[in-house]
Design a protein around this motif. Sequence first.
Motif, PDB file in Angstrom:
ATOM      1  N   ALA A 182      64.043  57.472  30.805  1.00  0.00           N
ATOM      2  CA  ALA A 182      62.744  58.314  30.234  1.00  0.00           C
ATOM      3  C   ALA A 182      61.973  57.069  29.200  1.00  0.00           C
ATOM      4  N   VAL A 183      62.662  56.157  28.717  1.00  0.00           N
ATOM      5  CA  VAL A 183      62.289  55.152  27.936  1.00  0.00           C
ATOM      6  C   VAL A 183      61.168  54.315  28.898  1.00  0.00           C
ATOM      7  N   SER A 184      61.562  54.021  30.109  1.00  0.00           N
ATOM      8  CA  SER A 184      60.891  53.037  30.891  1.00  0.00           C
ATOM      9  C   SER A 184      59.963  53.745  32.020  1.00  0.00           C
ATOM     10  N   LEU A 185      60.001  55.132  31.926  1.00  0.00           N
ATOM     11  CA  LEU A 185      59.012  55.962  32.895  1.00  0.00           C
ATOM     12  C   LEU A 185      57.714  55.687  32.675  1.00  0.00           C
ATOM     13  N   PRO A 186      57.357  55.485  31.581  1.00  0.00           N
ATOM     14  CA  PRO A 186      55.521  55.033  31.422  1.00  0.00           C
ATOM     15  C   PRO A 186      55.402  53.850  32.483  1.00  0.00           C
ATOM     16  N   VAL A 187      56.431  52.739  32.204  1.00  0.00           N
ATOM     17  CA  VAL A 187      56.124  51.381  32.871  1.00  0.00           C
ATOM     18  C   VAL A 187      56.067  51.490  34.408  1.00  0.00           C
ATOM     19  N   PHE A 188      57.076  52.572  34.842  1.00  0.00           N
ATOM     20  CA  PHE A 188      57.225  52.728  36.202  1.00  0.00           C
ATOM     21  C   PHE A 188      56.089  53.312  36.820  1.00  0.00           C
ATOM     22  N   TRP A 189      55.586  54.393  35.831  1.00  0.00           N
ATOM     23  CA  TRP A 189      54.431  54.918  36.452  1.00  0.00           C
ATOM     24  C   TRP A 189      53.212  53.933  36.459  1.00  0.00           C
ATOM     25  N   LEU A 190      52.949  53.219  35.435  1.00  0.00           N
ATOM     26  CA  LEU A 190      52.084  52.082  35.558  1.00  0.00           C
ATOM     27  C   LEU A 190      52.196  51.306  36.901  1.00  0.00           C
ATOM     28  N   ALA A 191      53.589  51.002  37.292  1.00  0.00           N
ATOM     29  CA  ALA A 191      53.839  50.010  38.369  1.00  0.00           C
ATOM     30  C   ALA A 191      53.633  50.858  39.717  1.00  0.00           C
ATOM     31  N   GLY A 192      53.245  52.001  39.827  1.00  0.00           N
ATOM     32  CA  GLY A 192      53.063  52.815  41.040  1.00  0.00           C
ATOM     33  C   GLY A 192      54.455  52.733  41.647  1.00  0.00           C
ATOM     34  N   ALA A 193      55.407  53.258  40.889  1.00  0.00           N
ATOM     35  CA  ALA A 193      56.842  53.412  41.624  1.00  0.00           C
ATOM     36  C   ALA A 193      56.690  54.471  42.307  1.00  0.00           C
ATOM     37  N   GLY A 194      56.019  55.604  42.036  1.00  0.00           N
ATOM     38  CA  GLY A 194      56.074  56.632  43.172  1.00  0.00           C
ATOM     39  C   GLY A 194      55.438  56.524  44.484  1.00  0.00           C
ATOM     40  N   ALA A 195      54.394  55.635  44.383  1.00  0.00           N
ATOM     41  CA  ALA A 195      53.807  55.030  45.917  1.00  0.00           C
ATOM     42  C   ALA A 195      54.783  54.051  46.514  1.00  0.00           C
ATOM     43  N   ALA A 196      55.606  53.300  45.798  1.00  0.00           N
ATOM     44  CA  ALA A 196      56.583  52.256  46.320  1.00  0.00           C
ATOM     45  C   ALA A 196      57.622  53.254  47.097  1.00  0.00           C
ATOM     46  N   VAL A 197      58.252  54.085  46.186  1.00  0.00           N
ATOM     47  CA  VAL A 197      59.125  54.808  46.913  1.00  0.00           C
ATOM     48  C   VAL A 197      58.761  55.687  48.149  1.00  0.00           C
ATOM     49  N   PHE A 198      57.570  56.365  48.280  1.00  0.00           N
ATOM     50  CA  PHE A 198      56.926  56.987  49.232  1.00  0.00           C
ATOM     51  C   PHE A 198      56.659  55.737  50.623  1.00  0.00           C
ATOM     52  N   TRP A 199      56.372  54.488  50.186  1.00  0.00           N
ATOM     53  CA  TRP A 199      56.207  53.541  51.209  1.00  0.00           C
ATOM     54  C   TRP A 199      57.615  53.251  51.740  1.00  0.00           C
ATOM     55  N   VAL A 200      58.792  53.023  50.743  1.00  0.00           N
ATOM     56  CA  VAL A 200      59.881  52.490  51.399  1.00  0.00           C
ATOM     57  C   VAL A 200      60.356  53.431  52.356  1.00  0.00           C
ATOM     58  N   LEU A 201      60.262  55.096  52.044  1.00  0.00           N
ATOM     59  CA  LEU A 201      60.818  56.200  52.975  1.00  0.00           C
ATOM     60  C   LEU A 201      60.231  55.949  54.147  1.00  0.00           C
ATOM     61  N   GLY A 202      58.901  55.985  54.174  1.00  0.00           N
ATOM     62  CA  GLY A 202      58.080  56.119  55.206  1.00  0.00           C
ATOM     63  C   GLY A 202      58.174  54.889  56.288  1.00  0.00           C
ATOM     64  N   ALA A 203      58.432  53.542  55.530  1.00  0.00           N
ATOM     65  CA  ALA A 203      58.867  52.374  56.464  1.00  0.00           C
ATOM     66  C   ALA A 203      60.318  52.546  57.027  1.00  0.00           C
ATOM     67  N   THR A 204      61.088  52.931  56.088  1.00  0.00           N
ATOM     68  CA  THR A 204      62.549  53.124  56.839  1.00  0.00           C
ATOM     69  C   THR A 204      62.534  54.327  57.721  1.00  0.00           C
ATOM     70  N   LEU A 205      61.861  55.422  57.597  1.00  0.00           N
ATOM     71  CA  LEU A 205      61.815  56.308  58.961  1.00  0.00           C
ATOM     72  C   LEU A 205      61.269  55.940  60.078  1.00  0.00           C
ATOM     73  N   PHE A 206      60.129  55.083  60.008  1.00  0.00           N
ATOM     74  CA  PHE A 206      59.494  54.637  60.921  1.00  0.00           C
ATOM     75  C   PHE A 206      60.546  53.485  61.684  1.00  0.00           C
ATOM     76  N   VAL A 207      60.948  52.696  61.055  1.00  0.00           N
ATOM     77  CA  VAL A 207      61.626  51.558  61.681  1.00  0.00           C
ATOM     78  C   VAL A 207      63.013  52.216  62.592  1.00  0.00           C
ATOM     79  N   ILE A 208      63.653  52.910  61.561  1.00  0.00           N
ATOM     80  CA  ILE A 208      65.053  53.432  62.175  1.00  0.00           C
ATOM     81  C   ILE A 208      64.799  54.318  63.006  1.00  0.00           C
TER      82      ILE A 208
END
Length: 207
Positions: free
Chosen positions: A159-185
Amino acid sequence: MVSGAPKGENCQVDMDSKAGDLFSAEDAQPTGTGGAGIMAKFGFPKGLSPSVAKEWFDRRRLSIRPWAGFVDQRKFSKPRNFGEMCQRVVKNVEIYNSNYTFIFLGLILYCIISSPMLLIALAVFVGAFYIIHLKSMESKLVVFGKELTVPHQMSLAGAVSLPVFWLAGAGAAVFWVLGATLFVIGSHAAFRELEGSDIEELLMEPV
């Protein structure tokens, strides 16, 4: 009248020897728990001991199928129908699950390395959790009448580091990893031909 209880200096010496025995008994740890003792001395929680992660990593590493056969282009072909494709996906996931796991970890590592802001966010999370954990070791942290356990401490650090993750675009990174994983595998599992030897070896493995 002479009493059997030690007095004066003798009593002090006796107490010192007992204290020394107590400390020596505390330091004497079984050989099997040496790693946990080291982690405790450095202030790391037992639930996050790297021995657990190392054991999991070693099990996965030993069950990896040869990468040469994994990427052999001669073993790939277009499935004849949807049923065959589903059969390939199910069997290949069972056969190459460890290979797919390391591909997933590699994509996560690539995503973190390629984004400096994510590295900063992770550093903030680790630092916040470590500070909270040190405070809990000095005195019990109680919120709403309940003591903060290790999972609660990790949630608070998140919760303390959530604003930093939000600024870093962690949500987009998670979706990218999941999408790339599903495509490759998914692509590999759907187009990789099933071999009788692989299936027989899979059936012979202990459950």
